[in-house]
Design an enzyme around this catalytic site. Structure first.
Site, mmCIF file in Angstrom:
data_model
loop_
_atom_site.group_PDB
_atom_site.id
_atom_site.type_symbol
_atom_site.label_atom_id
_atom_site.label_comp_id
_atom_site.label_asym_id
_atom_site.label_seq_id
_atom_site.Cartn_x
_atom_site.Cartn_y
_atom_site.Cartn_z
ATOM 1 N N SER A 99 0.865 -1.111 0.018
ATOM 2 C CA SER A 99 0.008 -0.177 -0.046
ATOM 3 C C SER A 99 0.804 1.378 -0.108
ATOM 4 C CB SER A 99 -0.990 -0.066 1.169
ATOM 5 O OG SER A 99 -1.853 1.023 1.031
ATOM 6 N N ASP A 242 -2.704 6.336 -3.361
ATOM 7 C CA ASP A 242 -1.378 5.855 -2.494
ATOM 8 C C ASP A 242 -0.788 4.894 -3.499
ATOM 9 O OD1 ASP A 242 -3.628 3.881 -2.250
ATOM 10 O OD2 ASP A 242 -2.884 3.067 -0.603
ATOM 11 N N ASP A 244 -0.933 1.640 -3.785
ATOM 12 C CA ASP A 244 -1.953 0.546 -4.359
ATOM 13 C C ASP A 244 -3.018 1.213 -5.088
ATOM 14 O OD1 ASP A 244 -2.676 0.781 -1.864
ATOM 15 O OD2 ASP A 244 -3.132 -1.487 -2.025
ATOM 16 N N ASP A 246 -5.849 2.460 -3.675
ATOM 17 C CA ASP A 246 -7.163 2.328 -3.054
ATOM 18 C C ASP A 246 -7.462 3.647 -2.356
ATOM 19 O OD1 ASP A 246 -5.484 1.872 -1.074
ATOM 20 O OD2 ASP A 246 -6.243 -0.139 -0.507
HETATM 21 MG MG MG Z 1 -3.619 1.248 -0.044
#
Ligand code: MG
Length: 452
Positions: A99, A242, A244, A246
Site C-alpha cells: 500500500s 497511495d 496501490d 485504494d
Molecule cells: Mg492502499
C-alpha cells in the site's frame, strides 16, 4: 494458536522481504491461503514495487502446489483486483502490495470471492493452517494450472463508469491533475478519467517501485506539488493516490489539499441524497462532520475499529451504502464495499457535475471543528496499565470500540488508542472550540505520559 505471533496486521501481512520474511515464507503462507480457499480459481495481482513480481511468483507457486488453479492479472491497482475477483467469478484473490509503506516494504492481502478482504476470523484460520502446517496436498497429477487474466483493468474501468452519470461529467469537461505517485493507479485512473471526458494532467504517472516522486502516501504535506500544479494549470480538481491506488486525497481548485473526512463528508452528502436513510460506516477516529451530514438525510453512522477491513466487513454486515476513513479511503457499496481511489474520484466528479460552485466553496458549507493529533511512546508492557489508568480518570461518556473514546458534551471527544504497528499510543481529539480541545488534552495527555 495464541502463543504464536499474528501474521496479519491492520491490512494484510507486511514487512521487508529478505529481512522480516523469506521467499519460502511467502510460498508457505500461500499454501495456507490455498488450503483455506479449498478450491480455485484464484486471481493474483501485484503493485509496482520492485519486489512485487518475485513475490507474486512465490504466491502463485504456493497456490498451485496445493492444487488450485491460478490466474495472473499482473500489475494492477488493489481495487481493480478486488473488483475483478468478484465480477469475473474467482473464488478468491491475493494481492502483493504494501500500500502506502516505503519502497522496501511489501506483503500480501487476501480477498474472498466477494472481492473484499477476508474477515479477521478468516485471517486467524489461515494463520492456524500455516502454524500447524496442515497444507492441502497435491501430487504431480493434481497440482494447479496457471493462466493469465488480461481483462482485470478493463473490467474495473467499465464497472466504475456504470456507477455514475458519465454524460453529466462529460458535459462539464473537467480539467483534473492526477498524481498517481508512481503507484499502481497509473495503469487505470488516468484512462478512466479520459473516458469521462476530462482533460487529464498527469503527475508522477510512471509506475516506479522506488516512488521517486513524492513517496507512496498521499497527505496534505506530500501533495504540495499537486496543489501547485492545480493552481498553475487552472484545474477544477486535483487528486493523489497511495501506492496501490485504494486511497484518494483531493485538492480543491485553489490548490488546497484536504483530508478525507471533509471531502468524504461531501461525498456522503451526495450519496445519501440519492439513498436517503442509507447507512454509513466509518471508524471511531473520523470527524463528527460525517454525523452532521448523515443527520440531514435521516441516516445513521456506524463506527468501527480503525482499519479498512473492519469498515468493509461492517458495511456488508449492516448493508451500508458508503464507508470512509479520514486517510482518504472510501468504499461505495453499489460498486464494491472496499476502498477504491478511482471509484472515489468518479464519485467526486459526479458530485461536482451537479454543483455550480467549485470544491473550495462547497467545503465551506461544512461545519469546522478543531482537531489535534499526538502520539506518546509507550513500551508494550506499560500499555495495559496506561489504558486502565486513563479509564479510571475518565469523566463523561466512554466508548470502547477501539481504545478509549472519551466524550465531553455532544461534540467534543478525545480518542486514546494503542497503535497496532508501533510502540506508541495515539491520541486524537476533536472539539467545537480551541479551548474545549485544549481542556481535553490538558486533562488526559499528562496522565498518559506519566504512566508510559
Ligand atoms: Mg492502499
Amino acid at each position: 494458536m495464541t502463543d504464536k505471533p499474528k501474521l496479519f496486521g491492520t491490512n494484510g501481512i507486511r514487512g521487508i522481504p529478505g529481512k522480516d520474511y523469506t521467499l519460502e515464507f511467502i510460498i508457505e503462507i500461500s499454501q495456507a491461503i490455498g488450503t483455506f480457499f479449498k478450491k480455485g480459481p484464484i486471481l493474483v495481482g501485484y503493485d509496482g514495487r520492485n519486489s512485487s513480481p518475485t513475490l507474486a511468483k512465490a504466491v502463485v507457486s504456493g497456490l498451485l502446489s496445493v492444487g488450485l488453479d491460478v490466474y495472473e492479472a499482473g500489475l494492477v491497482p488493489t481495487p481493480a483486483l478486488q473488483f475483478a475477483v468478484r465480477t469475473l467469478n474467482y473464488n478468491g484473490g491475493v494481492m502483493v502490495t504494501a500500500s502506502h509503506n516505503p519502497p522496501q516494504y511489501n506483503g500480501v492481502k487476501v480477498m474472498g470471492a466477494d472481492g473484499v478482504e477476508v474477515s479477521r476470523q478468516q485471517e486467524t484460520q489461515i494463520e492456524n493452517i500455516y502454524y500447524t502446517r496442515r497444507f492441502k496436498e497435491a501430487d504431480w497429477k493434481t497440482v494447479g494450472e496457471a493462466y493469465s487474466e488480461t481483462k482485470a483493468i478493463q473490467t474495473y474501468i467499465q464497472g466504475i463508469s456504470k456507477q455514475i452519470d458519465a454524460d453529466a461529467i462529460k458535459r462539464r469537461s473537467f480539467k483534473i491533475v492526477v498524481d498517481t505517485g508512481n503507484g499502481a493507479q497509473g495503469v487505470a485512473a488516468p484512462y478512466l478519467l479520459e473516458e469521462l471526458g476530462c482533460k487529464v494532467i498527469s503527475l508522477n504517472g510512471q509506475v516506479d517501485g522506488d516512488f521517486p516522486g513524492r513517496g507512496a502516501e498521499p497527505t496534505p504535506e506530500t501533495l504540495k506539488d499537486l496543489g501547485e500544479a492545480v493552481k498553475a494549470t487552472g484545474a477544477d480538481l486535483g487528486v493523489g493516490y497511495d501506492g496501490d491506488g485504494d486511497r484518494s486525497v483531493f485538492c480543491d481548485e485553489k490548490g488546497v489539499v484536504h483530508w478525507g473526512d471533509r471531502t468524504g463528508a461531501l461525498l456522503t452528502d451526495h450519496i445519501l441524497s440519492k439513498n436517503p436513510g442509507g447507512k454509513v460506516v466509518t471508524t471511531v477516529s473520523t470527524s463528527s462532520v460525517i454525523d452532521y451530514v448523515a443527520e440531514k438525510h435521516g441516516s445513521k453512522v456506524l463506527r468501527t475499529k480503525v482499519g479498512s477491513v473492519d469498515v468493509s466487513r461492517a458495511m456488508i454486515e449492516k448493508k451500508a451504502v458508503f464507508g470512509l476513513e479520514e486517510n482518504g479511503g472510501c468504499c461505495y457499496a453499489p460498486h464494491i464495499s472496499t476502498r477504491d481511489g478511482a471509484m472515489t474520484t468518479a464519485l467526486m466528479l459526479s458530485f461536482l457535475a451537479k454543483q455550480r460552485r467549485p470544491l473550495s466553496k462547497l467545503l465551506t458549507s461544512l461545519p469546522s471543528y478543531y482537531q489535534r493529533k499526538e502520539k506518546v511512546e509507550c513500551p508494550p508492557d506499560k500499555v495495559r496499565t496506561a489504558m486502565k489508568t486513563l479509564e479510571s480518570k475518565a469523566t463523561g461518556r466512554v466508548e470502547r470500540t477501539d481504545g478509549l473514546k472519551i466524550w465531553s458534551g455532544k461534540k467534543s471527544w478525545i480518542l486514546i488508542r494503542p497503535s497496532g504497528t508501533e510502540p506508541v499510543i495515539r491520541v486524537f481529539g476533536e472539539a467545537e472550540s480551541k479551548a474545549e480541545l485544549a481542556k481535553l488534552f490538558d486533562k488526559y495527555l499528562p496522565v498518559l505520559k506519566k504512566v508510559c
